[in-house]
Design a protein around this motif. Structure first.
Motif, PDB file in Angstrom:
ATOM      1  N   TYR A  52     -38.079  25.721 -16.412  1.00 51.32           N
ATOM      2  CA  TYR A  52     -37.422  25.920 -17.774  1.00 51.32           C
ATOM      3  C   TYR A  52     -36.361  26.934 -17.551  1.00 51.32           C
ATOM      4  CZ  TYR A  52     -36.694  27.895 -22.283  1.00 51.32           C
ATOM      5  OH  TYR A  52     -36.072  28.553 -23.582  1.00 51.32           O
ATOM      6  N   VAL A  53     -36.528  28.182 -16.745  1.00 51.49           N
ATOM      7  CA  VAL A  53     -35.472  29.039 -16.691  1.00 51.49           C
ATOM      8  C   VAL A  53     -34.199  28.400 -16.064  1.00 51.49           C
ATOM      9  CG1 VAL A  53     -34.685  31.162 -15.416  1.00 51.49           C
ATOM     10  CG2 VAL A  53     -36.876  30.923 -16.723  1.00 51.49           C
ATOM     11  N   GLU A  54     -34.385  27.605 -15.040  1.00 56.20           N
ATOM     12  CA  GLU A  54     -33.368  26.847 -14.300  1.00 56.20           C
ATOM     13  C   GLU A  54     -32.457  26.061 -14.816  1.00 56.20           C
ATOM     14  OE1 GLU A  54     -30.966  25.625 -11.081  1.00 56.20           O
ATOM     15  OE2 GLU A  54     -32.332  27.325 -11.115  1.00 56.20           O
ATOM     16  N   ASN A  55     -33.189  25.171 -16.224  1.00 54.94           N
ATOM     17  CA  ASN A  55     -32.753  24.025 -16.478  1.00 54.94           C
ATOM     18  C   ASN A  55     -32.338  24.101 -18.377  1.00 54.94           C
ATOM     19  OD1 ASN A  55     -32.603  21.873 -14.350  1.00 54.94           O
ATOM     20  ND2 ASN A  55     -34.701  22.768 -14.270  1.00 54.94           N
ATOM     21  N   GLN A  56     -32.973  25.193 -18.824  1.00 59.14           N
ATOM     22  CA  GLN A  56     -32.905  25.307 -20.228  1.00 59.14           C
ATOM     23  C   GLN A  56     -31.507  25.349 -20.755  1.00 59.14           C
ATOM     24  OE1 GLN A  56     -32.088  28.192 -22.613  1.00 59.14           O
ATOM     25  NE2 GLN A  56     -31.457  29.149 -21.078  1.00 59.14           N
ATOM     26  N   ARG A  57     -30.314  25.837 -19.846  1.00 57.47           N
ATOM     27  CA  ARG A  57     -28.993  26.072 -20.515  1.00 57.47           C
ATOM     28  C   ARG A  57     -28.511  24.533 -20.685  1.00 57.47           C
ATOM     29  NH1 ARG A  57     -24.434  24.385 -19.610  1.00 57.47           N
ATOM     30  NH2 ARG A  57     -25.011  23.669 -17.771  1.00 57.47           N
ATOM     31  N   ARG A  58     -28.694  23.826 -19.616  1.00 57.18           N
ATOM     32  CA  ARG A  58     -28.339  22.212 -19.679  1.00 57.18           C
ATOM     33  C   ARG A  58     -28.870  21.735 -20.991  1.00 57.18           C
ATOM     34  NH1 ARG A  58     -29.620  22.371 -14.069  1.00 57.18           N
ATOM     35  NH2 ARG A  58     -27.979  22.280 -12.674  1.00 57.18           N
ATOM     36  N   VAL A  59     -29.969  21.700 -21.414  1.00 55.00           N
ATOM     37  CA  VAL A  59     -30.430  21.205 -22.310  1.00 55.00           C
ATOM     38  C   VAL A  59     -30.081  21.809 -23.670  1.00 55.00           C
ATOM     39  CG1 VAL A  59     -32.611  20.907 -23.616  1.00 55.00           C
ATOM     40  CG2 VAL A  59     -32.899  20.647 -21.076  1.00 55.00           C
ATOM     41  N   TYR A  60     -30.036  22.964 -23.758  1.00 52.95           N
ATOM     42  CA  TYR A  60     -29.477  23.615 -24.953  1.00 52.95           C
ATOM     43  C   TYR A  60     -28.106  23.472 -25.261  1.00 52.95           C
ATOM     44  CZ  TYR A  60     -28.458  27.535 -28.006  1.00 52.95           C
ATOM     45  OH  TYR A  60     -28.049  28.468 -29.160  1.00 52.95           O
ATOM     46  N   SER A  61     -27.248  23.263 -24.092  1.00 48.42           N
ATOM     47  CA  SER A  61     -25.617  23.053 -24.401  1.00 48.42           C
ATOM     48  C   SER A  61     -25.608  21.792 -25.080  1.00 48.42           C
ATOM     49  CB  SER A  61     -25.217  23.348 -22.857  1.00 48.42           C
ATOM     50  OG  SER A  61     -23.746  22.898 -23.168  1.00 48.42           O
ATOM     51  N   ILE A  62     -26.094  20.558 -24.337  1.00 48.01           N
ATOM     52  CA  ILE A  62     -26.232  19.279 -25.085  1.00 48.01           C
ATOM     53  C   ILE A  62     -26.697  19.446 -26.327  1.00 48.01           C
ATOM     54  CG2 ILE A  62     -27.191  17.050 -25.078  1.00 48.01           C
ATOM     55  CD1 ILE A  62     -25.323  17.312 -22.753  1.00 48.01           C
ATOM     56  N   ALA A  63     -27.643  20.016 -26.607  1.00 46.60           N
ATOM     57  CA  ALA A  63     -28.269  19.738 -28.255  1.00 46.60           C
ATOM     58  C   ALA A  63     -27.256  20.573 -28.906  1.00 46.60           C
ATOM     59  CB  ALA A  63     -29.373  20.604 -28.221  1.00 46.60           C
ATOM     60  N   LEU A  64     -26.677  21.772 -28.513  1.00 43.65           N
ATOM     61  CA  LEU A  64     -25.947  22.718 -29.565  1.00 43.65           C
ATOM     62  C   LEU A  64     -24.784  21.846 -29.764  1.00 43.65           C
ATOM     63  CD1 LEU A  64     -25.485  25.575 -30.315  1.00 43.65           C
ATOM     64  CD2 LEU A  64     -24.215  25.991 -28.325  1.00 43.65           C
ATOM     65  N   ASN A  65     -24.003  21.135 -28.907  1.00 41.77           N
ATOM     66  CA  ASN A  65     -22.697  20.631 -29.070  1.00 41.77           C
ATOM     67  C   ASN A  65     -23.020  19.143 -30.036  1.00 41.77           C
ATOM     68  OD1 ASN A  65     -20.671  21.873 -27.951  1.00 41.77           O
ATOM     69  ND2 ASN A  65     -22.149  21.994 -26.211  1.00 41.77           N
ATOM     70  N   TYR A  66     -24.211  18.535 -29.708  1.00 41.86           N
ATOM     71  CA  TYR A  66     -24.719  17.299 -30.405  1.00 41.86           C
ATOM     72  C   TYR A  66     -24.856  17.742 -31.902  1.00 41.86           C
ATOM     73  CZ  TYR A  66     -26.590  12.683 -31.334  1.00 41.86           C
ATOM     74  OH  TYR A  66     -26.736  11.488 -32.078  1.00 41.86           O
ATOM     75  N   PHE A  67     -25.360  18.817 -32.373  1.00 44.56           N
ATOM     76  CA  PHE A  67     -25.789  19.043 -33.697  1.00 44.56           C
ATOM     77  C   PHE A  67     -24.639  20.435 -34.038  1.00 44.56           C
ATOM     78  CE2 PHE A  67     -29.773  17.110 -32.381  1.00 44.56           C
ATOM     79  CZ  PHE A  67     -29.837  16.454 -33.348  1.00 44.56           C
ATOM     80  N   GLY A  68     -23.525  20.268 -33.727  1.00 43.53           N
ATOM     81  CA  GLY A  68     -22.184  20.684 -34.170  1.00 43.53           C
ATOM     82  C   GLY A  68     -22.507  22.500 -34.168  1.00 43.53           C
ATOM     83  N   GLY A  69     -23.032  23.094 -33.074  1.00 45.58           N
ATOM     84  CA  GLY A  69     -23.130  24.425 -33.171  1.00 45.58           C
ATOM     85  C   GLY A  69     -24.449  24.967 -33.838  1.00 45.58           C
ATOM     86  N   ASP A  70     -25.286  24.386 -34.455  1.00 49.28           N
ATOM     87  CA  ASP A  70     -26.412  24.638 -35.070  1.00 49.28           C
ATOM     88  C   ASP A  70     -27.431  25.078 -34.094  1.00 49.28           C
ATOM     89  OD1 ASP A  70     -28.887  24.676 -36.382  1.00 49.28           O
ATOM     90  OD2 ASP A  70     -28.691  22.979 -37.870  1.00 49.28           O
ATOM     91  N   ASP A 103     -30.202  26.932 -34.363  1.00 47.22           N
ATOM     92  CA  ASP A 103     -31.685  26.665 -34.478  1.00 47.22           C
ATOM     93  C   ASP A 103     -31.951  25.196 -34.046  1.00 47.22           C
ATOM     94  OD1 ASP A 103     -31.890  29.325 -35.632  1.00 47.22           O
ATOM     95  OD2 ASP A 103     -31.402  28.439 -37.738  1.00 47.22           O
ATOM     96  N   LYS A 104     -31.172  24.038 -34.664  1.00 47.55           N
ATOM     97  CA  LYS A 104     -31.457  23.017 -34.054  1.00 47.55           C
ATOM     98  C   LYS A 104     -31.521  22.772 -32.644  1.00 47.55           C
ATOM     99  CE  LYS A 104     -31.748  19.778 -36.632  1.00 47.55           C
ATOM    100  NZ  LYS A 104     -32.869  19.348 -37.241  1.00 47.55           N
ATOM    101  N   ALA A 105     -30.620  23.439 -31.956  1.00 46.85           N
ATOM    102  CA  ALA A 105     -30.468  23.514 -30.426  1.00 46.85           C
ATOM    103  C   ALA A 105     -31.743  23.915 -29.917  1.00 46.85           C
ATOM    104  CB  ALA A 105     -29.465  23.919 -29.881  1.00 46.85           C
ATOM    105  N   ASP A 106     -32.174  25.048 -30.261  1.00 50.02           N
ATOM    106  CA  ASP A 106     -33.420  25.886 -29.987  1.00 50.02           C
ATOM    107  C   ASP A 106     -34.573  24.811 -30.285  1.00 50.02           C
ATOM    108  OD1 ASP A 106     -32.448  28.270 -29.192  1.00 50.02           O
ATOM    109  OD2 ASP A 106     -32.507  29.171 -31.152  1.00 50.02           O
ATOM    110  N   ASP A 107     -34.496  24.036 -31.230  1.00 48.44           N
ATOM    111  CA  ASP A 107     -35.773  23.182 -31.522  1.00 48.44           C
ATOM    112  C   ASP A 107     -35.876  22.141 -30.520  1.00 48.44           C
ATOM    113  OD1 ASP A 107     -36.547  24.830 -33.470  1.00 48.44           O
ATOM    114  OD2 ASP A 107     -35.643  23.243 -35.268  1.00 48.44           O
ATOM    115  N   ILE A 108     -34.542  21.649 -30.269  1.00 47.50           N
ATOM    116  CA  ILE A 108     -34.364  20.554 -29.304  1.00 47.50           C
ATOM    117  C   ILE A 108     -35.014  20.888 -28.058  1.00 47.50           C
ATOM    118  CG2 ILE A 108     -32.686  18.906 -28.194  1.00 47.50           C
ATOM    119  CD1 ILE A 108     -33.550  17.807 -31.077  1.00 47.50           C
TER     120      ILE A 108
END
Length: 191
Positions: free
Chosen positions: A32-50, A52-57
Motif C-alpha cells: 500500500y505505502v509503495e503504490n497508493q500515490r499512483r492510485v490516488y493520483s489517477i483517481a484525483l485527476n479522473y474526478f477533477g481534484g475531488d 474525498d472521491k480519490a480517497d474512496d477510490i
C-alpha cells in the motif's frame, strides 16, 4: 507504522504480493505505502481534484487488490494496478451515472516572483478553462489524456493499462487534442 514498510523497502511489488498471499500484514502495508500515490493520483485527476472521491477510490482499489490478490504477472504490476484503478474510476462513474467536473487538474505553473497580478490571473483562468474542457471529454478520451499528461506514461504503457492497441491510444489522444483545440482555440498563444 512506517517501520513495517521499511522492512520491505528493497522488495519488488511481485515479492510483496507473494508475501501478501501468505497472509503477511506487514507486506500488505508495504504494498500500500509503495503504490497508493499512483492510485490516488489517477483517481484525483479522473474526478477533477475531488480528494474525498480519490480517497474512496484508493481504498476500494486496495481492498479489491488485497482481497483477491489475483495479479498473474502477465504485465508489469504497475500496469495492472493502473488498469485496476481506471476500471474502478469508470465503475464509480457508471454507478453515479454522472461525470464530475475537474477542479484542480492542471496545476498552476510556477509563475515566479516577478509575475504580475494580471499574468497570474490569466494563467489561472487558462488552467480553469482547460480543466473544464478536459472534464467534458468522454472517459475514453479523458483517461488517455490523464495517463499521458498527468502520469507521464508512454503510449505503450497506456495501451497495456487500457487493454487497447498503441494505434488506438494514438488515435484517441489525437482526437482528444483536436477536440480540445477546437474548444480552446481562443486561447491560442496562452497555453
Amino acid at each position: 507504522m512506517e517501520r513495517r514498510a521499511l522492512a520491505f523497502e528493497n522488495h519488488s511489488n511481485a515479492e510483496l504480493l507473494a508475501d501478501c498471499r501468505n497472509g503477511n500484514r506487514d507486506a500488505m502495508h508495504a504494498l500500500y505505502v509503495e503504490n497508493q500515490r499512483r492510485v490516488y493520483s489517477i483517481a484525483l485527476n479522473y474526478f477533477g481534484g475531488d480528494r474525498d472521491k480519490a480517497d474512496d477510490i484508493t481504498q476500494q482499489v486496495f481492498l479489491k487488490l488485497l482481497r483477491k490478490l489475483d495479479f498473474r504477472g502477465d504485465a508489469e504490476f504497475t500496469t495492472w494496478l493502473y488498469r485496476l484503478t481506471v476500471n474502478q474510476c469508470i465503475d464509480e462513474c457508471r454507478k453515479n451515472r454522472r461525470l464530475l467536473p475537474f477542479s484542480e487538474w492542471f496545476g498552476r505553473p510556477d509563475l515566479g516572483p516577478n509575475t504580475s497580478l494580471n499574468e497570474r490571473f490569466d494563467s489561472e483562468e487558462v488552467s480553469r478553462q482547460v480543466r473544464i474542457f478536459v472534464a467534458a471529454l468522454k472517459p475514453k478520451y479523458r483517461v488517455p489524456i490523464i495517463l499521458k499528461y498527468v502520469e507521464d506514461l508512454s503510449y505503450k504503457e497506456i495501451a497495456e493499462i487500457l487493454n487497447i492497441s498503441i494505434g488506438t491510444v494514438s488515435s484517441r489522444l489525437n482526437r482528444s487534442h483536436k477536440m480540445l483545440a477546437a474548444k480552446l482555440g481562443h486561447l491560442h498563444g496562452q497555453i
